[in-house]
Motif scaffolding. Structure first.
Motif, PDB file in Angstrom:
ATOM      1  N   GLY A 308       1.907  -2.577  -5.755  1.00 45.49           N
ATOM      2  CA  GLY A 308       1.563  -1.574  -6.749  1.00 45.49           C
ATOM      3  C   GLY A 308       1.146  -2.219  -8.058  1.00 45.49           C
ATOM      4  O   GLY A 308       1.341  -3.426  -8.271  1.00 45.49           O
ATOM      5  N   PRO A 309       0.572  -1.441  -8.967  1.00 41.03           N
ATOM      6  CA  PRO A 309       0.099  -1.989 -10.235  1.00 41.03           C
ATOM      7  C   PRO A 309       1.161  -2.752 -11.013  1.00 41.03           C
ATOM      8  O   PRO A 309       0.866  -3.795 -11.621  1.00 41.03           O
ATOM      9  CB  PRO A 309      -0.366  -0.740 -10.998  1.00 41.03           C
ATOM     10  N   THR A 310       2.399  -2.256 -11.009  1.00 37.40           N
ATOM     11  CA  THR A 310       3.456  -2.918 -11.775  1.00 37.40           C
ATOM     12  C   THR A 310       3.702  -4.332 -11.275  1.00 37.40           C
ATOM     13  O   THR A 310       3.849  -5.275 -12.064  1.00 37.40           O
ATOM     14  CB  THR A 310       4.752  -2.100 -11.709  1.00 37.40           C
ATOM     15  N   ALA A 311       3.737  -4.511  -9.952  1.00 34.02           N
ATOM     16  CA  ALA A 311       3.984  -5.839  -9.388  1.00 34.02           C
ATOM     17  C   ALA A 311       2.806  -6.769  -9.640  1.00 34.02           C
ATOM     18  O   ALA A 311       2.997  -7.955  -9.961  1.00 34.02           O
ATOM     19  CB  ALA A 311       4.261  -5.734  -7.889  1.00 34.02           C
ATOM     20  N   VAL A 331      -4.381  -4.801  -2.006  1.00 31.08           N
ATOM     21  CA  VAL A 331      -4.420  -3.345  -2.099  1.00 31.08           C
ATOM     22  C   VAL A 331      -3.399  -2.869  -3.123  1.00 31.08           C
ATOM     23  O   VAL A 331      -2.247  -3.324  -3.126  1.00 31.08           O
ATOM     24  CB  VAL A 331      -4.122  -2.694  -0.735  1.00 31.08           C
ATOM     25  N   SER A 332      -3.824  -1.949  -3.974  1.00 33.50           N
ATOM     26  CA  SER A 332      -2.941  -1.332  -4.958  1.00 33.50           C
ATOM     27  C   SER A 332      -2.896   0.162  -4.699  1.00 33.50           C
ATOM     28  O   SER A 332      -3.929   0.814  -4.562  1.00 33.50           O
ATOM     29  CB  SER A 332      -3.447  -1.604  -6.383  1.00 33.50           C
ATOM     30  N   ALA A 333      -1.696   0.714  -4.643  1.00 35.15           N
ATOM     31  CA  ALA A 333      -1.519   2.154  -4.463  1.00 35.15           C
ATOM     32  C   ALA A 333      -0.119   2.515  -4.927  1.00 35.15           C
ATOM     33  O   ALA A 333       0.658   1.658  -5.345  1.00 35.15           O
ATOM     34  CB  ALA A 333      -1.731   2.560  -3.004  1.00 35.15           C
ATOM     35  N   LEU A 353      -9.026  -6.078  -6.783  1.00 35.76           N
ATOM     36  CA  LEU A 353      -8.042  -5.205  -6.165  1.00 35.76           C
ATOM     37  C   LEU A 353      -8.733  -4.018  -5.500  1.00 35.76           C
ATOM     38  O   LEU A 353      -9.678  -3.440  -6.051  1.00 35.76           O
ATOM     39  CB  LEU A 353      -7.052  -4.680  -7.207  1.00 35.76           C
ATOM     40  N   ILE A 354      -8.275  -3.670  -4.311  1.00 38.48           N
ATOM     41  CA  ILE A 354      -8.689  -2.434  -3.658  1.00 38.48           C
ATOM     42  C   ILE A 354      -7.756  -1.334  -4.147  1.00 38.48           C
ATOM     43  O   ILE A 354      -6.545  -1.423  -3.980  1.00 38.48           O
ATOM     44  CB  ILE A 354      -8.600  -2.549  -2.125  1.00 38.48           C
ATOM     45  N   ASP A 355      -8.316  -0.314  -4.768  1.00 41.26           N
ATOM     46  CA  ASP A 355      -7.504   0.796  -5.276  1.00 41.26           C
ATOM     47  C   ASP A 355      -7.485   1.904  -4.240  1.00 41.26           C
ATOM     48  O   ASP A 355      -8.506   2.194  -3.604  1.00 41.26           O
ATOM     49  CB  ASP A 355      -8.094   1.308  -6.592  1.00 41.26           C
ATOM     50  N   GLY A 356      -6.329   2.528  -4.061  1.00 44.22           N
ATOM     51  CA  GLY A 356      -6.224   3.578  -3.061  1.00 44.22           C
ATOM     52  C   GLY A 356      -5.349   4.725  -3.522  1.00 44.22           C
ATOM     53  O   GLY A 356      -4.381   4.530  -4.256  1.00 44.22           O
TER      54      GLY A 356
END
Length: 575
Positions: A308-311, A331-333, A353-356
């Motif tokens: 995720g974005p935070t990590a 991948v970020s979700a 980053l692949i956003d989902g």
């Protein structure tokens, strides 16, 4: 097995138009996940699952482990197809094997976050009508407490991550924490490992229909009591042939790693379903803090990462010299991806980053954008994954013009089916899944995320996206994390309150409040700036890692410095 599902009029339309989304009437998804598609190359000697504790199981070894557990479930614990099985454990190879064994035996998996307490587990047990449980021994206390009040579960325990390197068929020494607790069946005093050693490494899968449930996933409960979402064998295979095939583009040579729990459908897809479906390998981390993730990427030379974005932001800010150069797809979700985080990750790793966007109700990601598209579509979330359709609609379900913010409606090969829950009528209307997200679309069909509908801030008639406020504040060097919510206000109805976690080297002060407010006003329309700022040590998060905004909306700000700016051009702050 279809009991307590919504009536047909409240069920979503199912789109299976693509050739890859057509499935036989009889289907057990665990078979294809373990053996691969019919006609595929033999994968038995390839590595399947690994862990930092020494596990290196091939597909053949994983298959044998799954088979032994399936025998234990059916012969020792009395499982019959349709029984619901609670899983309680961290991300380990054993957890993967247990998940597959339950499904292979025809059971329905109900995986739970390790942090859940007895009261929360009791709710899950009652709601899902659970009859069996397999639990990591270190997590036994809360489950035992949840079993009070007449909740009779046939339960077995297994060792945690430190024992993962053991022979999966070996006999355990019979320590009490690994024993069976069976209120209604045989096998009292036997742990899962000991029971497995009595059974062969082959098991014929249950003959299940493609539409039979195999998974009940509970929502994270960020806005109320968790909802139980039901997914079938066909749903599982459909998500394997959607996002990973069209957007992720991983191959059998890839090695997956990530932070989300296998009890979270994002983690289930990224760290179990997707790698096994293509015959790749996956590293399971029982501790998934950002530094542990970075270390594992370095140690195992992982190529595909789900987090995720935070990590991702935390790994960028961590001075530890872990090598991340092996990564190929990330991948970020789970939460909106701030543009500043995307930029930081690109600078740190050279990778986009692949956003989902996905949901528990839809099982996995249905809107996505590869990182190389981000440069030409700044701020966009992406387009529907092939197989899915999306529309931005008003309150009456009518499509809105390009550029207008409305509710996101989706339909595709998966959809929402709540278990015995009146909220089904809110999520599914006229066959469309209303995800609860507010979005707008540009003329090329790219969707732009605005907010969760229940997180929208309406101040003096203006609609304000908390995501935009957060993305702006995150570009200030003093801000490590932040979350914006609505705070009641007599004059404006509501104002923006930003809860801010400060970066190292910065301390809360009224002067910093004013600096952040002036910064926000200079970067976006003045009516959007946070009139209230509260500093906090950390943001409240659910077990999935999502920010629990309902807790922030109920916060009174505490004693940390905060300030309110009066008027659009005022330069003073009152404490």
């Amino acid at each position: 097995m279809q009991d307590h599902l919504p009536p047909p009029v409240l069920q979503p339309d199912t789109l299976l138009d693509l050739p890859t989304l057509r499935f036989p009437d009889r289907l057990n998804c665990a078979t294809e996940l373990l053996d691969g598609p019919v006609g595929a190359a033999d994968r038995s000697g390839r590595l399947a699952v690994l862990s930092p504790h020494g596990v290196r199981w091939t597909y053949a070894e994983l298959h044998a482990t799954v088979s032994r557990i399936a025998h234990v479930l059916t012969e020792d614990m009395g499982l019959v197809p349709g029984n619901r099985v609670l899983l309680r454990g961290t991300n380990t190879p054993m957890m993967v094997a247990i998940w597959l064994a339950v499904v292979r035996a025809g059971g329905v998996v109900v995986a739970t976050m390790p942090l859940l307490r007895a009261k929360e587990l009791a709710y899950v047990i009652d709601k899902a009508r659970i009859s069996h449980a397999l639990c990591e021994s270190t997590l036994s206390a809360e489950l035992e407490a949840a079993r009070t009040g007449g909740r009779a579960l046939r339960t077995m325990y297994y060792p945690g991550a430190t024992r993962d390197g053991a022979d999966p068929g070996a006999t355990r020494d019979g320590a009490d924490p690994g024993a069976t607790r069976d209120d209604t069946g045989p096998g009292v005093g036997v742990g899962l490992e000991e029971a497995m050693a009595r059974h062969p490494g082959r098991f014929s899968p249950a003959d299940t229909a493609a539409t039979d449930p195999c998974l009940i996933a509970f929502t994270s409960g960020t806005t109320g009591m968790p909802k139980a979402t039901v997914h079938s064998h066909r749903d599982v295979m459909a998500v394997c042939r959607s996002f990973p095939q069209h957007t992720l583009r991983a191959t059998s040579d890839d090695r997956f790693v990530g932070t989300p729990s296998l009890a979270f459908t994002y983690g289930l897809g990224g760290l179990l379903l997707f790698p096994l479906h293509i015959g790749a390998s996956v590293v399971l981390l029982d501790r998934a803090a950002p530094r542990q993730l970075a270390r594992a990427i370095d140690e195992f030379r992982a190529t595909v990462c789900f987090s995720g974005p935070t990590a991702y932001r935390a790994m960028c800010m961590d001075p530890a010299p872990y090598r991340l150069s092996s990564l190929r797809e990330c991948v970020s979700a789970g939460e909106p991806l701030p543009p500043v985080t995307r930029k930081m990750w690109k600078q740190r790793t050279g990778q986009d980053l692949i956003d989902g966007l996905g949901s528990t109700e839809m099982l996995h990601i249905f809107i996505a954008m590869r990182g190389d598209e981000a440069a030409t579509r700044p701020g966009a979330l992406g387009r529907p994954v092939p197989g899915y359709l999306a529309a931005v609609v008003d309150d009456a379900g009518r499509p809105l013009p390009y550029g207008e913010v409305g509710a996101l409606a989706v339909k595709g090969p998966t959809g929402c089916r709540y278990l015995d829950d009146a909220r089904q009528a809110d999520y599914v209307r006229n066959g469309w899944n209303l995800t609860g997200d507010a979005c707008w679309a540009d003329k090329d069909g790219y969707l732009h995320y605005h907010a969760r509908l229940d997180d929208m801030i309406v101040s003096a008639g203006y609609n304000i996206s908390p995501v935009e406020v957060e993305a702006t504040l995150l570009t200030h060097p003093a801000v490590k994390e932040c979350a914006a919510v609505a705070a009641p206000d007599d004059e404006r109805g509501a104002v923006v309150r930003a809860h801010v976690v400060l970066a190292e080297g910065h301390t809360p002060s009224p002067e910093l409040v004013l600096e952040l407010q002036r910064f926000a006003k200079a970067e976006m329309a003045p009516y959007k700036y946070p009139r209230l700022i509260t500093f906090c040590a950390e943001l409240p998060r659910a077990g999935t890692g999502k920010i629990q905004r309902f807790r922030l909306r109920g916060a009174d700000g505490g004693s940390a410095p905060s300030a309110e700016r009066e008027g659009a051009s005022g330069d003073t702050a009152s404490l």
